[in-house]
Design a protein around this motif. Sequence first.
Motif, PDB file in Angstrom:
ATOM      1  N   MET A 167      23.508  -0.132   8.467  1.00 23.97           N
ATOM      2  CA  MET A 167      22.262   0.517   7.807  1.00 23.97           C
ATOM      3  C   MET A 167      20.797   0.250   8.546  1.00 23.97           C
ATOM      4  N   HIS A 168      20.281   1.455   8.162  1.00 27.07           N
ATOM      5  CA  HIS A 168      18.659   1.239   8.881  1.00 27.07           C
ATOM      6  C   HIS A 168      17.684   1.893   7.695  1.00 27.07           C
ATOM      7  N   SER A 169      16.565   1.254   7.692  1.00 24.90           N
ATOM      8  CA  SER A 169      15.414   2.007   6.702  1.00 24.90           C
ATOM      9  C   SER A 169      14.841   3.511   7.292  1.00 24.90           C
ATOM     10  N   GLN A 170      15.149   3.865   8.281  1.00 26.78           N
ATOM     11  CA  GLN A 170      14.587   5.081   8.804  1.00 26.78           C
ATOM     12  C   GLN A 170      15.995   6.275   8.338  1.00 26.78           C
ATOM     13  N   ALA A 171      15.543   7.224   7.986  1.00 27.80           N
ATOM     14  CA  ALA A 171      16.532   8.461   7.943  1.00 27.80           C
ATOM     15  C   ALA A 171      16.884   8.956   9.300  1.00 27.80           C
ATOM     16  N   GLU A 172      17.917   9.161   9.214  1.00 25.62           N
ATOM     17  CA  GLU A 172      18.634  10.049  10.530  1.00 25.62           C
ATOM     18  C   GLU A 172      18.529   9.229  11.774  1.00 25.62           C
ATOM     19  N   VAL A 227      33.902 -16.654  11.342  1.00 26.99           N
ATOM     20  CA  VAL A 227      33.280 -16.618  12.500  1.00 26.99           C
ATOM     21  C   VAL A 227      33.474 -15.576  13.480  1.00 26.99           C
ATOM     22  N   THR A 228      34.708 -14.825  13.276  1.00 28.65           N
ATOM     23  CA  THR A 228      34.985 -13.606  14.157  1.00 28.65           C
ATOM     24  C   THR A 228      34.108 -12.461  13.191  1.00 28.65           C
ATOM     25  N   LEU A 229      34.011 -12.507  12.100  1.00 27.37           N
ATOM     26  CA  LEU A 229      33.254 -11.180  11.129  1.00 27.37           C
ATOM     27  C   LEU A 229      32.004 -11.366  11.534  1.00 27.37           C
ATOM     28  N   GLU A 230      31.227 -12.530  11.592  1.00 24.96           N
ATOM     29  CA  GLU A 230      29.968 -12.676  11.997  1.00 24.96           C
ATOM     30  C   GLU A 230      29.570 -12.058  13.342  1.00 24.96           C
ATOM     31  N   GLN A 231      30.526 -12.425  14.192  1.00 30.08           N
ATOM     32  CA  GLN A 231      30.415 -11.869  15.389  1.00 30.08           C
ATOM     33  C   GLN A 231      30.509 -10.308  15.659  1.00 30.08           C
ATOM     34  N   VAL A 232      31.257  -9.852  14.865  1.00 28.72           N
ATOM     35  CA  VAL A 232      31.450  -8.320  14.876  1.00 28.72           C
ATOM     36  C   VAL A 232      30.311  -7.819  14.295  1.00 28.72           C
ATOM     37  N   VAL A 233      29.573  -8.367  13.176  1.00 32.22           N
ATOM     38  CA  VAL A 233      28.483  -7.877  12.532  1.00 32.22           C
ATOM     39  C   VAL A 233      27.149  -7.755  13.569  1.00 32.22           C
ATOM     40  N   ASP A 234      27.048  -9.279  14.491  1.00 30.12           N
ATOM     41  CA  ASP A 234      26.240  -9.454  15.293  1.00 30.12           C
ATOM     42  C   ASP A 234      26.075  -8.416  16.353  1.00 30.12           C
ATOM     43  N   ILE A 235      27.215  -8.225  16.976  1.00 31.19           N
ATOM     44  CA  ILE A 235      27.587  -7.155  18.115  1.00 31.19           C
ATOM     45  C   ILE A 235      27.255  -5.864  17.811  1.00 31.19           C
ATOM     46  N   SER A 236      27.771  -5.479  16.563  1.00 36.20           N
ATOM     47  CA  SER A 236      27.352  -3.941  15.951  1.00 36.20           C
ATOM     48  C   SER A 236      26.101  -3.743  15.843  1.00 36.20           C
ATOM     49  N   ILE A 237      25.395  -4.630  15.144  1.00 34.59           N
ATOM     50  CA  ILE A 237      23.841  -4.452  15.097  1.00 34.59           C
ATOM     51  C   ILE A 237      23.062  -4.434  16.529  1.00 34.59           C
ATOM     52  N   GLN A 238      23.541  -5.123  17.482  1.00 32.39           N
ATOM     53  CA  GLN A 238      23.019  -5.197  18.862  1.00 32.39           C
ATOM     54  C   GLN A 238      23.098  -3.901  19.626  1.00 32.39           C
ATOM     55  N   VAL A 239      24.307  -3.164  19.467  1.00 32.72           N
ATOM     56  CA  VAL A 239      24.713  -2.051  20.274  1.00 32.72           C
ATOM     57  C   VAL A 239      24.357  -0.836  19.584  1.00 32.72           C
ATOM     58  N   THR A 240      23.983  -0.870  18.175  1.00 29.74           N
ATOM     59  CA  THR A 240      23.552   0.321  17.732  1.00 29.74           C
ATOM     60  C   THR A 240      22.125   0.488  17.134  1.00 29.74           C
ATOM     61  N   GLY A 241      21.460  -1.001  17.162  1.00 28.88           N
ATOM     62  CA  GLY A 241      20.029  -0.703  16.656  1.00 28.88           C
ATOM     63  C   GLY A 241      19.865  -0.781  15.251  1.00 28.88           C
ATOM     64  N   ALA A 242      21.049  -1.087  14.687  1.00 24.97           N
ATOM     65  CA  ALA A 242      20.764  -1.189  12.951  1.00 24.97           C
ATOM     66  C   ALA A 242      19.912  -2.210  12.681  1.00 24.97           C
TER      67      ALA A 242
END
Length: 456
Positions: free
Chosen positions: A166-171, A57-72
């Motif tokens: 990760m993101h599909s757009q370069a840079e 559960v903690t690992l999933e929360q880390v993933v979700d929050i990281s995507i949220q704050v970086t736009g990944a």
Amino acid sequence: MQVQQKSTEEIISQLALMQQEISELKIAKIALDAQTQMLEKLIEMAETPELEHVLNVTLEQVVDISIQVTGAESSYLVLFNEHSVIKNKIFKHLYLDSLEQQNLIHRVLEQEYFTWVVNHPVVTAIPDTFPYKRLKILPECPPFARSVLSVPIFKHGQLLAVLTLMHSQAEFFNTTSVSIMEMMAKQIALAIDYARFYGQLETYSQALKLDLEQGRQIQQNFLPQPVPGLTGWEFASFFQPARQLGGDFYDTFLFPDGSIGLVIGDVCDKGVGAALFMGLFRSLLRIFSEQTFSNANISPTQAVILTNNYIAQNHSELCMFATIFFGVLNPSTGLLTYVNAGHEPPIILRSSGVRQRLHPTGPCVGPTYNVHFQEQQIQIEPGDIILGYSDGVPDARSPKGDFFTEKRLLSLLEEPAPNAIALVDRIKKQLECHISEAEPFDDITILAVHQLAPPS
């Protein structure tokens, strides 16, 4: 003109500094919000002890929050054990269904990438993965990983995990993304470390619960079986520990000459320590009773003295003691010879309605070596009931904290009971009603012995 130009340059310089400060504050605000989210989740888990799979559960929360704050668009979190072997993997992609994500979870990144991360132990933005052969994530290099943000998670110098955004757009990932994840990395390490500890604690807790349950079953097995083939007498009992293991005990056992040993006791404190001493007190009383019988003199006094001296001599540093009522009943004559070592006075309910108390004849057992206990006798007549109990009965508490009280117990005895079983059941039901949903305050033990009246 020169002064005006200098003033304009100063204003532009100050504006640039302000913009930089605002940008840094925004980054700090984003990171703080993310950290607050993670902290709230940790507190939520701490307050929900029944939550299973806390680490995942903690690992999933880390993933979700990281995507949220970086736009990944996707994130891959790999957790290592203390031997640097991959233990857990979490993969999430915003535009893939759960089945597609599950199919990719073991194929997203190769070991060569993690070796590269170990050699680059800082948050690193890779603007374009195409030139990096070691970062080709699948044989076809899928478009969802054109740019990568690598976030190694360390704790005390040890690599705990690698978070790859990760993101599909370069840079796509820039210095702002790097700054945010640098600030979050320590919080992520704390969250993972906490979840690991919680998981270990949960495992230990489950093992402890199993041990305590086995201990409870063993303690229940200590409780005596009905005395077989004893015509004219009836026995009833009730035992409820405040915890899984308790310090209260009762015992009924048969001597070779047909006499019956009656014991009810209360070891100080509750829980495992009290339960261990409960077993010791019970065993000592039986052993020393058999010794006194072999000397052709069944003496509850001598058995209590020997038990007291053994505890005082061998376990005085533990300051453990017990209140004990020990009686030897002659079922043929109804004569009860007893010692009350500081215990709640048992009640004799006469068939005539008269009540008598068997008050203490000596101090509690265990604290002091070689103390005096007086032995007394009382005649039990047909129809009489001997009612013994521990202080857990009057001290039982309601949800509001009100005691059951001895006065209330005595009021239950005003109405005659047809037999010992009915009497114990009456008291038990009133106790259960009084306690209701309250946390048990103390062990509760009741023992009733009834001399049946001859049929009319």
